[in-house]
Scaffold this motif. Structure first.
Motif, PDB file in Angstrom:
ATOM      1  N   ILE C  29       1.011  -0.906  -0.257  1.00  0.00           N
ATOM      2  CA  ILE C  29      -0.244   0.274   0.582  1.00  0.00           C
ATOM      3  C   ILE C  29       1.052   1.528  -0.086  1.00  0.00           C
ATOM      4  CG2 ILE C  29      -1.975   1.784   1.607  1.00  0.00           C
ATOM      5  CD1 ILE C  29      -2.509  -0.889   2.569  1.00  0.00           C
ATOM      6  N   LEU C  30       1.730   1.497   0.892  1.00  0.00           N
ATOM      7  CA  LEU C  30       2.868   2.182   1.082  1.00  0.00           C
ATOM      8  C   LEU C  30       3.339   2.758   0.055  1.00  0.00           C
ATOM      9  CD1 LEU C  30       4.522   4.659   2.041  1.00  0.00           C
ATOM     10  CD2 LEU C  30       5.888   3.137   2.762  1.00  0.00           C
ATOM     11  N   PHE C  31       3.842   1.320  -1.208  1.00  0.00           N
ATOM     12  CA  PHE C  31       3.965   1.630  -2.546  1.00  0.00           C
ATOM     13  C   PHE C  31       3.304   2.792  -3.271  1.00  0.00           C
ATOM     14  CE2 PHE C  31       8.536   1.303  -2.184  1.00  0.00           C
ATOM     15  CZ  PHE C  31       8.768  -0.288  -0.838  1.00  0.00           C
ATOM     16  N   ALA C  32       2.515   2.074  -3.565  1.00  0.00           N
ATOM     17  CA  ALA C  32       1.775   2.220  -4.273  1.00  0.00           C
ATOM     18  C   ALA C  32       0.849   3.881  -4.019  1.00  0.00           C
ATOM     19  CB  ALA C  32      -0.141   1.546  -4.195  1.00  0.00           C
ATOM     20  N   LEU C  33       0.782   4.077  -2.215  1.00  0.00           N
ATOM     21  CA  LEU C  33       0.448   5.495  -2.569  1.00  0.00           C
ATOM     22  C   LEU C  33       2.041   6.833  -2.897  1.00  0.00           C
ATOM     23  CD1 LEU C  33      -0.722   5.019   1.383  1.00  0.00           C
ATOM     24  CD2 LEU C  33      -2.311   6.269  -1.061  1.00  0.00           C
ATOM     25  N   LEU C  34       2.752   6.471  -2.572  1.00  0.00           N
ATOM     26  CA  LEU C  34       3.896   7.018  -3.289  1.00  0.00           C
ATOM     27  C   LEU C  34       3.806   6.393  -5.360  1.00  0.00           C
ATOM     28  CD1 LEU C  34       6.958   5.950  -1.849  1.00  0.00           C
ATOM     29  CD2 LEU C  34       6.047   8.440  -1.862  1.00  0.00           C
ATOM     30  N   PHE C  35       3.572   6.251  -5.875  1.00  0.00           N
ATOM     31  CA  PHE C  35       3.331   5.602  -6.887  1.00  0.00           C
ATOM     32  C   PHE C  35       1.718   6.805  -7.380  1.00  0.00           C
ATOM     33  CE2 PHE C  35       2.230   4.997 -10.989  1.00  0.00           C
ATOM     34  CZ  PHE C  35       1.034   4.143 -10.906  1.00  0.00           C
ATOM     35  N   ILE C  36       0.860   6.634  -7.078  1.00  0.00           N
ATOM     36  CA  ILE C  36       0.030   7.415  -7.089  1.00  0.00           C
ATOM     37  C   ILE C  36      -0.022   9.471  -6.219  1.00  0.00           C
ATOM     38  CG2 ILE C  36      -2.688   8.417  -6.364  1.00  0.00           C
ATOM     39  CD1 ILE C  36      -2.768   5.062  -6.003  1.00  0.00           C
ATOM     40  N   ALA C  37       1.121   9.237  -5.612  1.00  0.00           N
ATOM     41  CA  ALA C  37       1.313  10.566  -4.814  1.00  0.00           C
ATOM     42  C   ALA C  37       2.240  11.297  -5.975  1.00  0.00           C
ATOM     43  CB  ALA C  37       1.625  10.487  -3.714  1.00  0.00           C
ATOM     44  N   GLY C  38       3.137  10.743  -5.975  1.00  0.00           N
ATOM     45  CA  GLY C  38       4.320  11.348  -6.868  1.00  0.00           C
ATOM     46  C   GLY C  38       3.607  11.320  -8.854  1.00  0.00           C
ATOM     47  N   SER C  39       2.670  10.445  -9.046  1.00  0.00           N
ATOM     48  CA  SER C  39       2.514  10.297 -10.459  1.00  0.00           C
ATOM     49  C   SER C  39       1.535  11.841 -10.240  1.00  0.00           C
ATOM     50  CB  SER C  39       1.380   9.527 -10.975  1.00  0.00           C
ATOM     51  OG  SER C  39       2.167   8.142 -10.672  1.00  0.00           O
ATOM     52  N   ARG C 367       9.320  18.551  -6.000  1.00  0.00           N
ATOM     53  CA  ARG C 367       8.781  17.671  -7.249  1.00  0.00           C
ATOM     54  C   ARG C 367       9.182  16.662  -7.713  1.00  0.00           C
ATOM     55  NH1 ARG C 367       3.358  21.860  -7.189  1.00  0.00           N
ATOM     56  NH2 ARG C 367       4.686  23.471  -6.745  1.00  0.00           N
ATOM     57  N   GLU C 368      10.739  16.840  -8.058  1.00  0.00           N
ATOM     58  CA  GLU C 368      11.318  15.766  -9.177  1.00  0.00           C
ATOM     59  C   GLU C 368      11.235  14.918  -8.335  1.00  0.00           C
ATOM     60  OE1 GLU C 368      13.647  19.377  -9.703  1.00  0.00           O
ATOM     61  OE2 GLU C 368      13.448  18.401 -11.935  1.00  0.00           O
ATOM     62  N   VAL C 369      11.370  15.263  -7.074  1.00  0.00           N
ATOM     63  CA  VAL C 369      11.787  14.573  -5.722  1.00  0.00           C
ATOM     64  C   VAL C 369      10.561  12.893  -5.729  1.00  0.00           C
ATOM     65  CG1 VAL C 369      12.712  12.756  -3.290  1.00  0.00           C
ATOM     66  CG2 VAL C 369      13.430  15.270  -4.655  1.00  0.00           C
ATOM     67  N   MET C 370       9.576  13.868  -6.033  1.00  0.00           N
ATOM     68  CA  MET C 370       8.040  13.161  -5.904  1.00  0.00           C
ATOM     69  C   MET C 370       8.224  12.185  -7.064  1.00  0.00           C
ATOM     70  SD  MET C 370       6.427  13.221  -2.864  1.00  0.00           S
ATOM     71  CE  MET C 370       4.657  12.587  -3.592  1.00  0.00           C
ATOM     72  N   VAL C 371       8.229  12.742  -7.858  1.00  0.00           N
ATOM     73  CA  VAL C 371       8.233  11.725  -9.131  1.00  0.00           C
ATOM     74  C   VAL C 371       9.380  10.832  -9.661  1.00  0.00           C
ATOM     75  CG1 VAL C 371       8.569  12.073 -11.613  1.00  0.00           C
ATOM     76  CG2 VAL C 371       7.102  14.289 -10.676  1.00  0.00           C
ATOM     77  N   VAL C 372       9.834  10.868  -9.039  1.00  0.00           N
ATOM     78  CA  VAL C 372      11.553   9.692  -8.553  1.00  0.00           C
ATOM     79  C   VAL C 372      10.624   9.339  -7.944  1.00  0.00           C
ATOM     80  CG1 VAL C 372      13.489   8.907  -7.131  1.00  0.00           C
ATOM     81  CG2 VAL C 372      13.473  11.610  -8.903  1.00  0.00           C
ATOM     82  N   LEU C 373      10.353   9.624  -6.717  1.00  0.00           N
ATOM     83  CA  LEU C 373       9.037   8.382  -5.959  1.00  0.00           C
ATOM     84  C   LEU C 373       8.078   8.005  -6.368  1.00  0.00           C
ATOM     85  CD1 LEU C 373       9.575  10.614  -2.015  1.00  0.00           C
ATOM     86  CD2 LEU C 373      11.163   8.483  -2.825  1.00  0.00           C
ATOM     87  N   PHE C 378       5.821   2.626  -8.476  1.00  0.00           N
ATOM     88  CA  PHE C 378       5.779   1.844  -9.026  1.00  0.00           C
ATOM     89  C   PHE C 378       6.295   0.364  -9.103  1.00  0.00           C
ATOM     90  CE2 PHE C 378       3.348   0.591 -13.065  1.00  0.00           C
ATOM     91  CZ  PHE C 378       4.033  -0.586 -13.691  1.00  0.00           C
ATOM     92  N   CYS C 379       7.478   0.852  -8.889  1.00  0.00           N
ATOM     93  CA  CYS C 379       8.441  -0.656  -9.055  1.00  0.00           C
ATOM     94  C   CYS C 379       8.095  -1.074  -7.989  1.00  0.00           C
ATOM     95  CB  CYS C 379      10.220   0.001  -9.093  1.00  0.00           C
ATOM     96  SG  CYS C 379      11.193  -1.571  -8.960  1.00  0.00           S
ATOM     97  N   GLY C 380       8.477  -0.662  -6.542  1.00  0.00           N
ATOM     98  CA  GLY C 380       8.196  -1.493  -5.448  1.00  0.00           C
ATOM     99  C   GLY C 380       6.809  -2.065  -5.228  1.00  0.00           C
ATOM    100  N   ALA C 381       5.178  -1.359  -6.157  1.00  0.00           N
ATOM    101  CA  ALA C 381       4.277  -2.386  -5.865  1.00  0.00           C
ATOM    102  C   ALA C 381       4.342  -3.156  -6.436  1.00  0.00           C
ATOM    103  CB  ALA C 381       3.394  -0.885  -6.188  1.00  0.00           C
ATOM    104  N   ALA C 382       4.581  -3.048  -7.608  1.00  0.00           N
ATOM    105  CA  ALA C 382       4.378  -3.914  -8.780  1.00  0.00           C
ATOM    106  C   ALA C 382       5.335  -5.013  -8.792  1.00  0.00           C
ATOM    107  CB  ALA C 382       5.400  -3.363 -10.255  1.00  0.00           C
ATOM    108  N   PHE C 383       6.491  -4.745  -7.872  1.00  0.00           N
ATOM    109  CA  PHE C 383       7.547  -5.792  -7.168  1.00  0.00           C
ATOM    110  C   PHE C 383       6.465  -7.337  -6.975  1.00  0.00           C
ATOM    111  CE2 PHE C 383      10.773  -8.632  -6.258  1.00  0.00           C
ATOM    112  CZ  PHE C 383      10.045  -8.953  -4.482  1.00  0.00           C
ATOM    113  N   LEU C 384       5.900  -6.231  -5.059  1.00  0.00           N
ATOM    114  CA  LEU C 384       5.164  -7.394  -3.833  1.00  0.00           C
ATOM    115  C   LEU C 384       4.844  -7.554  -5.213  1.00  0.00           C
ATOM    116  CD1 LEU C 384       5.601  -4.389  -1.145  1.00  0.00           C
ATOM    117  CD2 LEU C 384       6.529  -6.560  -1.656  1.00  0.00           C
ATOM    118  N   LEU C 385       3.208  -6.840  -5.191  1.00  0.00           N
ATOM    119  CA  LEU C 385       2.559  -8.104  -5.531  1.00  0.00           C
ATOM    120  C   LEU C 385       2.822  -9.087  -7.345  1.00  0.00           C
ATOM    121  CD1 LEU C 385       0.252  -4.648  -7.270  1.00  0.00           C
ATOM    122  CD2 LEU C 385      -0.245  -6.443  -5.244  1.00  0.00           C
ATOM    123  N   GLY C 386       3.930  -8.304  -8.034  1.00  0.00           N
ATOM    124  CA  GLY C 386       4.140  -9.884  -8.528  1.00  0.00           C
ATOM    125  C   GLY C 386       4.850 -10.899  -8.128  1.00  0.00           C
TER     126      GLY C 386
END
Lengths: 277, 249, 436
Positions: C29-39, C367-373, C378-386
């Protein structure tokens, strides 16, 4: 009655020409022409060094009134090439020709906006009053900087507009962005006598450190003759009231006052009442 | 399109280092290298694909018609920045960007004159790194007049062209949503019948001279094709083959 | 009414995800949230705020943190692809157990990279159109984009066939995948290396260096993710996987040495360069980027991981994990530095003008740091789900088919329980509270 009138008239006759003469003795050090384009800086100092006198230019070439020339429609390079204005000397014979070394006189704009507020500047500008006053010399700075370096960003081009306090000295404001000690070839402000002609007197008022029952009242006049400004400023204390936070560990640690008021050598601080009254 | 100087049967045996065979092979791939002026900087490197002129015609050396260029005489520049103001007015340049600048140099060690003003702008290079780098051909070199143009519809804003340009001539324009740069006032003036750029017209000191390098009667031609006064280009080592020439005198 | 096998598999996968335990779920969930917030931050920055204010880039430094992050991710992706290909395309047995996970991670990291670059471009939708409608074959970016797009497709196909244990087909597809991948990463290096106006970047070095760095990062990434994966599954890291990690670790040691050698010579050659190169050298070695260079790129990125890996002897997994974590962190900063340092010397420095008399300065905005996050998320969430969706990663390689109840064509992908894994869990005894 007549005697009074006579005295009055004599006084007037003497003083008025004198004041006029006073003005004539001090031409503005620099004149910035911004018409027909920006901009050309004329320096009286540079020209007076060449052995010219006032009448060399001011007997037909230029008016006495500064910037009058640029109101004329024929104040352009073509006129100079024909021998008018500056071209009377700058024809390649008496001085370099007006169609060479263009950027030697032309200053440009340093961007899209030029400083048009003070086209005429004084050789010396007085900053401050009394014992702390500083006589700022435009000429000594003109060689190294241009108008834009300081105006209008750091200083308004108006004498007396800048209020420079002791605290501003280490805040990189006004003069101290360059005279900070960090710029090569520029003396630091801690060398007081470079700017302040006379010795700068210490503040007369008492300075309070601390609150409530721990208040310490510090007086400069008991310290300065012994130590001099440099002994404490800016190394131990900033030139700003209220910034020093002195705690009890500092008493032991030899900080702030306790660099001198330590156990060995200076008057020891064990006598608390000496400072904490 | 290829310019074959040795078809009269005299191979280049004199040089010793480049055999005539190599030279012909080099020319066959369509690179026309002409001109030895401006310190070797006046070069038209054109790919054989751009068949603009019939073979044999004189303007073949300068493949664009007109081959726009600008000569900047830096010893006359007085830094008044009227050219910059004119450019901003003519091309709606926003205040956060610039199409042309007048740089100022102070040389403390110089005798007499210590100040120098150097105008810079897009050099409309003959071998433009920006055109090479753009992934979608949003920037391209016009086949008629050699100006490096922008197609604002295609620009994706990756800014690789901004990084590629050796002259810092490009910037992202938010209003247009694309990269913007000097186009020799093509859109604002030349395409509407004007003969010169805003900056050249507004210079009071005749510093910027805009013209057609392929026309021997043009002023720029005469200024460049001479060996007495030095003519140079900026950053020649970048290999971009610029069309803006600097000179003194 | 028979349920669709696909739906069953999806339900089973969902069940596995939800039963992953609090640590796993909160991580996902944390990684998914990071992905959403950063996007969201990225979209707002580009389309509403405007990149001029939102990002720290400028006319003088147009390519910065986001480009560096993109190159970080895609280099890792190509590296993962290469490392996995050693096993199941070139048949090195020791590398086979990590093959499947590596390919999946290669896809995930490349998508992370695309995400980050998509939030950097001003007009990404035009790219989709004009990449095909108006290609520029001399543009490294065009080649890189096209090749990576093809590579993603090939990787996905390869992954599917790998999971189906159709190793012949996957090897062929994978071979083309790495061809495209190597070509693409060379063009990524080429984006910088073909710019004659930028002395720090220009030359043949960067494309070559990127390949070496890719293998290094691929090795590090697969060790990193494999260790985490086994923690998630609660499985002990022994047997073929452990031996595989040791082999990967050896390759990583070699690549660290190679990259160090590259870097040393890179710096040495700068000392004999022109003004711009000398100034960049000064900035990197003793100037504003000295900390980034010595501590992050050299210290954390190369030297410390090298020593730790040597000390781990390929068996002490904890030490290896620490080493690769440091290396990955250091590599991120190395990329950032490579991108930014090439632009800090003003292009008009040699003119000696007042306007360009100082090095340009870049500072990333939040903001750039957020996009990096976002990319990291995405990477973390996709990996965990995978890890929960695909379960027969380990123990499978060319010729070692772990076929549990072949139901039919595609459903095999979502195997519910793997005997080998269950056996491993029981034998290992190290259960972190979660049963697969």
């Amino acid at each position: 009655m007549r005697k009074r009138m006579l005295i009055l008239c004599t006084a007037l006759i003497i003083t008025v020409p004198l004041s006029g003469a006073g003005a004539a003795d001090k031409p503005p050090a620099g004149i910035l022409y911004t018409q027909p384009l920006k901009s050309v800086l004329f320096s009286h100092g540079d020209h007076l060094q060449k052995g010219t006198s006032c009448s060399t230019c001011h007997s037909g070439l230029f008016d006495m009134e500064a910037l009058r020339a640029q109101t004329r429609k024929d104040f352009n390079m073509a006129a100079l090439y024909k021998g008018k204005y500056c071209g009377a000397c700058h024809n390649g014979r008496k001085a370099f020709a007006a169609d060479t070394q263009c950027a030697r006189c032309h200053l440009g704009t340093r961007g899209r906006v030029a400083a048009e507020d003070a086209p005429v500047y004084k050789a010396t500008v007085r900053l401050g009053r009394g014992g702390q006053r500083v006589a700022f010399s435009h000429e000594s700075h003109r060689k190294k900087a241009t108008c834009r370096t300081c105006h209008p960003g750091l200083f308004q081009p108006k004498e007396g507009a800048a209020r420079i306090g002791m605290a501003d000295h280490d805040r990189n404001k006004f003069c101290f962005g360059c005279h900070s000690g960090k710029v090569r070839g520029v003396f630091a402000w801690s060398d007081c006598s470079r700017c302040h002609g006379k010795a700068v007197p210490a503040p007369k008022e008492a300075i309070r450190f601390g609150k409530e029952n721990r208040i310490v009242t510090f007086r400069h006049d008991t310290h300065q003759p012994k130590a001099g400004c440099q002994a404490c400023h800016p190394g131990l204390f900033a030139f700003r009231k209220g910034t020093a936070r002195i705690g009890f560990p500092d008493h032991m640690g030899g900080k702030f006052c306790f660099t001198c008021h330590a156990q060995k050598g200076g008057a020891a601080f064990y006598t608390c009442n000496g400072c904490h009254k | 399109m290829t310019f074959k100087p040795f078809e009269d049967g005299k191979p280049l045996e004199v040089s010793g280092t480049i055999s005539s065979l190599d030279r012909r092979a080099f020319l066959k791939i369509g690179l026309v290298v002409t001109g030895a002026f401006a310190g070797g900087a006046v070069v038209s490197a054109v790919s054989a694909a751009e068949k603009v002129f019939p073979r044999g015609s004189f303007p073949e050396k300068y493949p664009y018609k007109p081959h726009y260029c600008m000569v900047i005489r830096v010893d006359r520049c007085i830094g008044c920045r009227r050219c910059v103001e004119a450019c901003v007015a003519a091309n709606a340049v926003p205040d956060y960007g610039w199409r042309t600048l007048v740089l100022e140099r102070e040389e403390q060690a110089a005798i007499d004159q210590r100040r120098e003003f150097i105008p810079v702008l897009c050099n409309q290079c003959n071998n433009p790194p920006c055109v090479r780098a753009c992934p979608v051909r949003a920037t391209y070199k016009d086949r008629k007049n050699g100006i490096v143009m922008m197609d604002n519809r295609k620009c994706i804003g990756c800014k690789i062209c901004v990084a590629a340009c050796p002259y810092d001539a490009r910037y992202y324009n938010e209003e247009k949503g694309a990269i913007d740069k000097c186009d020799f006032c093509f859109e604002s003036r030349l395409s509407r019948g004007a003969k010169s750029t805003a900056c050249a017209v507004h210079c009071p000191a005749d510093v910027r001279i805009f013209g057609d390098l392929s026309d021997p009667r043009d002023r720029v031609y005469r200024l460049i094709h001479q060996l007495q006064k030095p003519v140079w280009v900026l950053k020649k080592e970048a290999g971009a083959r610029p069309n803006v020439f600097y000179m003194k005198g | 009414m028979k349920n669709s096998p696909l739906l069953d598999s999806l339900k089973a996968a969902g069940g596995r995800i939800l039963s992953g335990g609090p640590v796993y779920l909160s991580g996902a969930i944390l990684f998914a949230l990071l992905f959403i917030a950063g996007s969201v931050t990225g979209i707002h920055s580009v389309y509403f705020e405007g990149s001029r204010h939102a990002y720290g880039t400028s006319r003088e430094i147009p390519l910065a943190m986001l480009i560096a992050t993109y190159s970080f991710f895609v280099v890792a992706s190509t590296g993962l692809c290469l490392v996995s290909s050693i096993g199941h395309i070139f048949g090195v047995r020791a590398f086979q157990p990590i093959g499947k996970r590596a390919v999946l991670l290669s896809v995930i990291t490349i998508l992370s990279g695309f995400l980050v670059i998509g939030l950097e471009l001003e007009n990404p939708f035009r790219l989709a159109i004009y990449l095909f409608a108006s290609p520029n074959f001399s543009s490294n970016i065009w080649w890189m984009g096209t090749l990576y797009a093809c590579e993603v497709v090939l990787l996905i196909i390869e992954f599917i066939y790998l999971m189906l244990d159709r190793h012949r087909v996957s090897a062929v597809v994978g071979f083309f995948g790495i061809l495209f991948g190597v070509a693409a990463i060379s063009n990524l290096g080429g984006v910088f290396a073909t710019l004659n106006g930028r002395e720090f970047w220009y030359g043949p070095y960067l494309p070559i260096f990127f390949i070496a760095s890719a293998v290094m990062m691929g090795c590090a990434a697969i060790i990193f993710f494999t260790v985490i994966a086994h923690r998630i599954r609660g499985a002990a890291l022994d047997g073929p996987v452990a031996r595989s990690l040791a082999a990967v670790g050896k390759l990583l040691l070699l690549m660290l040495a190679v990259v160090l050698f590259f870097t040393i010579w890179r710096m040495v050659s700068l000392t004999a360069g022109g003004t711009e190169k000398l100034m960049v050298l000064d900035a990197l070695v003793s100037g504003p980027y000295a900390f980034n260079f010595w501590v992050m790129e050299i210290g954390l990125g190369i030297v410390l991981p090298f020593l730790l890996l040597l000390g781990s002897r390929g068996t002490r997994v904890g030490v290896m994990f620490l080493a690769v974590s440091l290396m990955i962190l250091g590599a991120f900063f190395a990329r950032l530095q490579m991108v930014v340092a090439g632009q800090i010397v003003p292009l008009y420095w040699d003119l000696g003008v007042l306007e360009f008399s100082r090095l340009h300065v870049y500072a990333p905005t939040w903001r750039e740091v957020m996009v990096v996050l976002a990319g990291v998320g995405f990477c973390g969430a996709a990996f965990l789900l995978g890890e929960k969706i695909f379960t027969n990663f380990d123990g499978a390689g060319a010729g070692v088919a772990v076929n549990i109840g072949k139901v039919g064509g595609g459903e095999k992908v979502f195997a519910s329980l793997d005997e080998t894994e269950a056996g491993a869990a029981v034998n290992g005894g190290k259960v972190d509270g979660d049963e697969p």
